[in-house]
Design an enzyme around this catalytic site. Structure first.
Site, short mmCIF file in Angstrom:
data_model
loop_
_atom_site.label_atom_id
_atom_site.label_comp_id
_atom_site.label_asym_id
_atom_site.label_seq_id
_atom_site.Cartn_x
_atom_site.Cartn_y
_atom_site.Cartn_z
N GLU A 182 -2.81 8.56 8.46
CA GLU A 182 -1.33 8.49 8.51
C GLU A 182 -0.78 9.24 9.73
O GLU A 182 0.33 8.99 10.16
CB GLU A 182 -0.71 9.03 7.22
CG GLU A 182 -0.89 8.11 6.00
CD GLU A 182 -0.05 6.82 6.04
OE1 GLU A 182 1.07 6.85 6.57
OE2 GLU A 182 -0.54 5.79 5.55
N CYS B 95 -4.44 -1.50 -1.98
CA CYS B 95 -4.55 -0.06 -2.18
C CYS B 95 -5.63 0.16 -3.23
O CYS B 95 -5.50 -0.32 -4.37
CB CYS B 95 -3.21 0.47 -2.66
SG CYS B 95 -3.25 2.20 -3.13
N CYS C 206 -10.88 2.95 -0.15
CA CYS C 206 -9.47 3.20 0.14
C CYS C 206 -9.17 2.39 1.39
O CYS C 206 -9.94 2.44 2.37
CB CYS C 206 -9.25 4.69 0.38
SG CYS C 206 -7.63 5.06 1.11
N ASP D 75 0.88 -1.18 0.00
CA ASP D 75 0.00 0.00 0.00
C ASP D 75 0.91 1.23 0.00
O ASP D 75 2.13 1.11 0.18
CB ASP D 75 -0.91 -0.01 1.24
CG ASP D 75 -1.81 1.23 1.31
OD1 ASP D 75 -2.39 1.58 0.26
OD2 ASP D 75 -1.90 1.86 2.36
N SER D 76 0.30 2.40 -0.13
CA SER D 76 1.10 3.63 -0.05
C SER D 76 1.59 3.87 1.38
O SER D 76 2.51 4.66 1.58
CB SER D 76 0.25 4.82 -0.49
OG SER D 76 -0.88 4.93 0.35
N HIS E 156 -7.18 2.77 3.68
CA HIS E 156 -6.98 3.54 4.91
C HIS E 156 -8.29 3.73 5.69
O HIS E 156 -8.28 3.92 6.90
CB HIS E 156 -6.42 4.94 4.61
CG HIS E 156 -4.94 4.98 4.34
ND1 HIS E 156 -4.38 4.49 3.18
CD2 HIS E 156 -3.92 5.48 5.07
CE1 HIS E 156 -3.07 4.69 3.21
NE2 HIS E 156 -2.76 5.29 4.35
N1 DGL Z 1 -4.71 3.18 0.90
C1 DGL Z 1 -4.67 3.56 -0.46
C2 DGL Z 1 -5.97 3.40 -1.17
O1 DGL Z 1 -6.59 2.43 -0.92
C3 DGL Z 1 -3.88 4.78 -0.78
C4 DGL Z 1 -4.38 6.08 -0.36
C5 DGL Z 1 -3.41 7.17 -0.72
O2 DGL Z 1 -2.21 6.95 -0.59
O3 DGL Z 1 -3.87 8.23 -1.13
O4 DGL Z 1 -6.42 4.14 -1.97
#
Ligand code: DGL
Length: 264
Positions: free
Chosen positions: A153, A72, A185, A9-10, A187
């Site tokens: 984050e 992600c 997302c 993931d990011s 997150h």
């Molecule tokens: N967690 C990621 C997603 O599902 C990345 C979110 C991001 O880095 O902007 O989109």
């Protein structure tokens, strides 16, 4: 030697898939990469997202991944075809498993789905396409929630800041009457308490969890390699260590290593 799952993931979002993997595959090795030097992905162009995704998966494959979970939504929505074409091992994204789950919930309700995602995910239209392919009668309302990733984050998963932005993005969606709300997302499940308060009676679909469940349909726990999880990041591991122990509810992150992702 057994199979090892690689998850990327990011940043911290993919831990929602990792947590589910740990439940489904107890005692099995997996490799996690969080691209903390380049988070967020959701505000980047599709071209940049594809370049990052190919590097992330190349890193995991070089470290022995035999299945890659692109945990992600942004990558899954913008780069899944490129990833599948370039990766020597099977790749699982979050869009299809989450769309399937949401569509099955909506099929027994009013046929309404809300998609919450990053700007790049919403712009891609990937969720609308995936749901229309399953059942074109389902109505999908998509909303980008760009402040959610920085909130997570930085550990603001509840309280005033999270509630303020949730109200900005979700306040007008209450009356839509969604059967299912896709946390598109990875997150966002970290904010599910705050998000859920806007959608009483709706099912929240955790896209990371659905992707881990899809991996469990691809490999069995018996096929998976025994061992510990290994965590890698692309920037200083300190804040990742701290928040990962909060999100995964355990304290085993001393060995988090920083790597140079630009070399892949
Ligand atoms: N967690 C990621 C997603 O599902 C990345 C979110 C991001 O880095 O902007 O989109």
């Amino acid at each position: 030697m057994g199979k090892t799952v690689g998850i990327f993931d990011s940043g911290l979002g993919g831990l929602t898939a990792a947590g589910e993997f740990e439940k489904l595959f107890p005692g099995k090795r997996y490799i996690y990469f969080g691209d903390t030097a380049r988070v967020p992905y959701g505000t980047k162009s599709a071209e940049t997202i594809r370049r990052y995704a190919l590097q992330d998966s190349a890193f995991l494959c070089a470290h022995g991944a035999s299945v890659v979970i692109a945990a992600c939504g942004t990558v899954s929505a913008n780069a899944i075809d490129a990833l599948k074409a370039s990766c020597p091992v099977p790749v699982i994204g979050v869009v299809e498993p989450a769309a399937e789950k949401a569509a099955s919930v909506a099929a027994s309700g009013r046929g309404r789905v809300v998609l919450l995602g990053t700007a790049a995910t919403v712009k891609s239209g990937a969720y609308e396409r995936a749901i229309a392919a399953i059942d074109p009668r389902i109505a999908v309302k998509s909303v980008a929630c760009p402040m959610f990733v920085p909130l997570v984050e930085n550990g603001y998963t509840s309280g005033y800041a999270a509630e303020f932005f949730a109200n900005e993005y979700l306040g007008l969606l209450k009356s839509f009457g969604a059967d299912a709300v896709i946390l598109g997302c990875t997150h966002y499940p970290h904010l599910s308490g705050v998000i859920g308060s806007f959608f009483e009676g709706s099912v929240l679909v955790d896209s990371g969890r659905e992707a881990a469940a899809a991996a469990a349909r691809l490999i069995s726990p018996e096929e998976a390699e025994d061992g510990e999880a290994e965590f890698y990041v692309s920037d200083s591991p300190e804040s990742f260590k701290r928040l990962a122990s909060v999100f995964l509810k355990r304290d085993a992150f001393e060995g988090v290593k920083c790597i140079d992702i630009e070399g892949y």
